[in-house]
Design a protein around this motif. Structure first.
Motif, short mmCIF file in Angstrom:
data_model
loop_
_atom_site.label_atom_id
_atom_site.label_comp_id
_atom_site.label_asym_id
_atom_site.label_seq_id
_atom_site.Cartn_x
_atom_site.Cartn_y
_atom_site.Cartn_z
N HIS A 284 0.83 -1.21 0.00
CA HIS A 284 0.00 0.00 0.00
C HIS A 284 0.86 1.26 0.00
N THR A 285 0.33 2.32 -0.61
CA THR A 285 1.02 3.61 -0.62
C THR A 285 -0.04 4.71 -0.65
N THR A 286 0.36 5.93 -1.04
CA THR A 286 -0.59 7.04 -1.16
C THR A 286 -0.60 7.54 -2.60
N ILE A 287 -1.61 8.34 -2.94
CA ILE A 287 -1.69 8.91 -4.29
C ILE A 287 -0.43 9.72 -4.60
N ALA A 288 0.02 10.52 -3.64
CA ALA A 288 1.20 11.38 -3.86
C ALA A 288 2.44 10.54 -4.17
N LYS A 289 2.64 9.47 -3.42
CA LYS A 289 3.83 8.64 -3.62
C LYS A 289 3.75 7.86 -4.93
N TYR A 290 2.54 7.37 -5.27
CA TYR A 290 2.42 6.65 -6.54
C TYR A 290 2.60 7.62 -7.71
N ALA A 291 2.13 8.85 -7.55
CA ALA A 291 2.29 9.87 -8.59
C ALA A 291 3.77 10.11 -8.88
N GLN A 292 4.58 10.13 -7.82
CA GLN A 292 6.03 10.30 -7.99
C GLN A 292 6.61 9.12 -8.77
N TYR A 293 6.16 7.91 -8.42
CA TYR A 293 6.64 6.71 -9.11
C TYR A 293 6.23 6.74 -10.59
N GLN A 294 4.97 7.12 -10.85
CA GLN A 294 4.46 7.18 -12.23
C GLN A 294 5.29 8.16 -13.06
N ALA A 295 5.59 9.33 -12.48
CA ALA A 295 6.35 10.37 -13.19
C ALA A 295 7.80 9.93 -13.43
N SER A 296 8.42 9.33 -12.40
CA SER A 296 9.82 8.90 -12.55
C SER A 296 9.94 7.75 -13.54
N SER A 297 8.91 6.88 -13.59
CA SER A 297 8.89 5.78 -14.55
C SER A 297 8.87 6.33 -15.98
N PHE A 298 8.08 7.39 -16.18
CA PHE A 298 7.99 8.02 -17.50
C PHE A 298 9.34 8.66 -17.88
N GLN A 299 9.96 9.32 -16.91
CA GLN A 299 11.25 9.98 -17.14
C GLN A 299 12.33 8.95 -17.49
N GLU A 300 12.34 7.85 -16.76
CA GLU A 300 13.31 6.77 -17.02
C GLU A 300 13.15 6.22 -18.44
N SER A 301 11.90 6.08 -18.85
CA SER A 301 11.62 5.55 -20.18
C SER A 301 12.16 6.47 -21.27
N LEU A 302 12.02 7.77 -21.06
CA LEU A 302 12.54 8.74 -22.03
C LEU A 302 14.06 8.62 -22.14
N GLU A 303 14.72 8.47 -20.99
CA GLU A 303 16.18 8.34 -20.98
C GLU A 303 16.63 7.04 -21.65
N GLU A 304 15.88 5.94 -21.39
CA GLU A 304 16.20 4.65 -22.01
C GLU A 304 16.05 4.73 -23.53
N GLU A 305 15.03 5.46 -23.97
CA GLU A 305 14.80 5.63 -25.41
C GLU A 305 15.97 6.34 -26.07
N LYS A 306 16.48 7.38 -25.40
CA LYS A 306 17.62 8.13 -25.93
C LYS A 306 18.85 7.24 -26.04
N GLU A 307 19.07 6.43 -24.99
CA GLU A 307 20.23 5.53 -24.98
C GLU A 307 20.14 4.49 -26.08
N SER A 308 18.93 3.94 -26.27
CA SER A 308 18.76 2.88 -27.27
C SER A 308 18.96 3.40 -28.69
N GLU A 309 18.68 4.68 -28.90
CA GLU A 309 18.88 5.27 -30.23
C GLU A 309 20.36 5.31 -30.59
N ASN A 310 21.21 5.40 -29.56
CA ASN A 310 22.65 5.48 -29.79
C ASN A 310 23.32 4.11 -29.90
N GLU A 311 22.57 3.07 -29.59
CA GLU A 311 23.13 1.71 -29.63
C GLU A 311 22.62 0.94 -30.84
#
Length: 569
Positions: A204-231
């Motif tokens: 269990h968690t709270t809306i605020a904490k899950y919102a942080q996770y949701q946002a950081s997951s999106f940010q990580e995905s953008l960074e992974e996409e950039k890295e994969s373009e270079n490989e």
């Protein structure tokens, strides 16, 4: 006339009135002997002879919904049933399900039929009775209403992660930790084969904490996409690719939005929907439960990252469901008509996972090889998915998105039959029916006018069976010397379930006191109460409705013609 205008006689003054006897009469304990006056000729003169009128008793096996409540009760009293009365509430040899030929092989290309998708051109289209008829047609397992939010100008921004955090940041969120996989795959733990069990752990968690996770997951995905373009991308087989990219994700589920004070703007916005889709409406059986069932007659929210899975299931008691994608990402859905649920149940048994209570994700190839067609479609932001009664479905998030969902119970024969079937199947499998169907059926009879003949027949039969259950148990309890205490229901009082086996207990409550100091009272069904004590020692019997009250509801519940209903309006 006032009571003072009737002076008592001297004899009456001498004999004090017994208030208990007066009370007993007012409680309906008086008995009547029906007599008939028979006209006779005697020596050329007409006279009358008094004769007792014997009430005919119909054998219980011959009872049907054409019989009156008095005839039903009389038949039960004369039957002398030994042991528990176990007749079904379902109308025998009566079925309104569509006939689907299962013996004819379906060509492979037709095992993925097109999903019925409705594009609304105007707000008026959303309120057309044709839309209700289409969605609730028993042949249509699922309907996608494209862009409904736009047509009705629904402000879905009220359900965005940003708005939710601003409204109630500390609100509770149930979290399911899952393995991210392609939507049409479900691998076992070592990645060697596809399987049905779909495990996840809960926290269990709270809306605020899950919102942080949701946002950081999106940010990580953008960074992974950039890295994969270079490989340089290397070709690998599917299995090793699945194993190499195994990723653990978190799915925020079952977020309760039922509190009208906390979520007032959100809940008010949903009143823009057509009546049959709303959380509450006059022809919705779930609006007649009388109390909140979280996620069924109240709104639940889901916060997702890509790969978040809602495993395979039918809705509680086979009720319909409404699901709106808030966005910004898409969801992928899989759906199978109710007709095939038992075949899927058998697959679950084969793979050692419980169909009703377990977590499973169908292997598509298993379904196709068994001639089971699967609807597969994408739900975009603003799309509403209508899951018809009994449809088996499972869902995976394609992108980052939120969804809102709830159940509805349109009052039609197909929905009622499936709900009552699952009610009885749940009892066999010892699983709680979240919807108390006997309680709801009596509430329907008390408050609604039914114009559909098939729906009426099934509800009336259920009420008749309910009366039989009550009267037979009542007679058995009285014969065993148990006193029955009347305790009427109060407003918003929930339906009752057995403390041991979770079966619904209607009207006659067998109650024990579990803790003499705290005075906690526990309700039992007949079977569980007798298992503790065959003589029901220590059991208090409470009656919530007088039998004549139920008889009156039963006799008053009649099929109404549509023209008659319009005149009353």
């Amino acid at each position: 006339m006032s009571s003072r205008a009737w002076p008592p006689s001297s004899k009456a003054r001498e004999r004090p009135v017994d208030p208990l006897k007066l009370k007993a009469l007012s409680m309906g304990l008086s008995k009547e002997l029906k007599v008939v006056l028979i006209k006779m000729d005697s020596a050329g003169r007409q006279t009358f002879n008094i004769s007792e009128l014997e009430e005919p008793r119909i054998p219980m096996s011959e009872l049907s919904i054409v019989n009156t409540a008095a005839e039903v009760v009389r038949a039960c009293r004369g039957e002398r049933v030994k042991g528990k009365f176990k007749e079904s509430y379902l109308l025998p040899s009566f079925c309104v399900k569509p006939k689907i030929a299962i013996n004819i092989p379906i060509p492979r290309e037709k095992l993925n039929p097109p999903t019925p998708s409705i594009y609304l051109e105007s707000k008026r289209d959303a309120f057309s009775p044709v839309l209700l008829q289409f969605c609730t047609d028993s042949k249509n397992a699922v309907t996608v209403i494209r862009g409904l939010a736009g047509s009705l100008r629904l402000n879905l921004g009220l359900f965005s992660t940003k708005s939710l955090v601003e409204a109630n940041s500390d609100h509770a969120v149930e979290v399911r930790t899952q393995v991210q996989q392609p939507a049409d795959e479900n691998w076992n733990l070592n990645g060697s084969a596809q399987t049905w069990p779909c495990e996840s752990s809960r926290s269990h968690t709270t809306i605020a904490k899950y919102a942080q996770y949701q946002a950081s997951s999106f940010q990580e995905s953008l960074e992974e996409e950039k890295e994969s373009e270079n490989e340089e991308e290397e070709e690998e087989d599917k299995t090793s690719d699945t194993l190499a990219t195994t990723k653990i994700i978190k799915f925020g589920t079952n977020i309760d939005l039922s509190d009208p004070k906390r979520w007032k703007p959100q809940l008010q916005e949903l009143l823009k929907l057509p009546a049959f889709m709303r959380v509450e409406s006059s022809n919705n059986m779930l609006s007649l439960v009388g109390h909140t069932i979280l996620g069924m007659n109240s709104v639940q929210l889901y916060m997702k990252v890509p790969g978040s899975r809602t495993p395979g299931h039918q809705e509680n008691n086979n009720f319909c469901s409404v699901n709106i994608n808030i966005g910004p990402g898409d969801c992928e859905w899989f759906a199978v008509h109710e007709h095939y649920w038992d075949a899927i149940n058998k697959f679950c048994d084969k793979h050692g996972v419980d169909y009703l209570t377990g977590s499973w994700w169908p292997v598509l190839e298993d379904l196709y090889s068994s001639n089971i067609p699967v609807y597969r479609f994408i739900q975009r932001p603003g799309d509403l998915v209508w899951i018809n009664a009994g449809t088996v479905h499972w869902v995976q998030a394609v992108g980052w998105c939120n969804n809102i969902a709830w159940n509805v119970g349109p009052l039609n024969a197909y929905q009622y039959q499936l709900a009552l079937e699952r009610f009885e199947w749940n009892e066999v499998k010892k699983v709680k029916s979240i919807v108390p169907m006997i309680h709801v059926s009596w509430n329907v009879a008390r408050t609604l006018k039914i114009t559909d003949k098939d729906t009426y027949k099934m509800i009336k039969h259920c009420l008749m069976q309910s009366m039989k259950h009550i009267q037979i148990l009542r007679d058995q309890l009285v014969a065993a010397g148990k006193k029955i205490f009347y305790q009427s229901r109060v407003k918003d009082e929930p339906a009752y379930y057995c403390n041991e086996c979770d079966v619904e207990v209607f009207n006659l409550l067998l109650v024990t006191s579990e803790n003499s100091t705290k005075k906690t009272y526990v309700v039992h069904c007949e079977d569980c109460a007798r298992a503790k004590s065959s003589s029901l020692a220590g059991v208090v019997v409470l009656e919530q409705y007088r039998m004549d009250e139920l008889m009156k509801i039963y006799d008053s519940f009649m099929l109404v013609s549509i023209t008659c209903k319009r005149k009353r309006k």
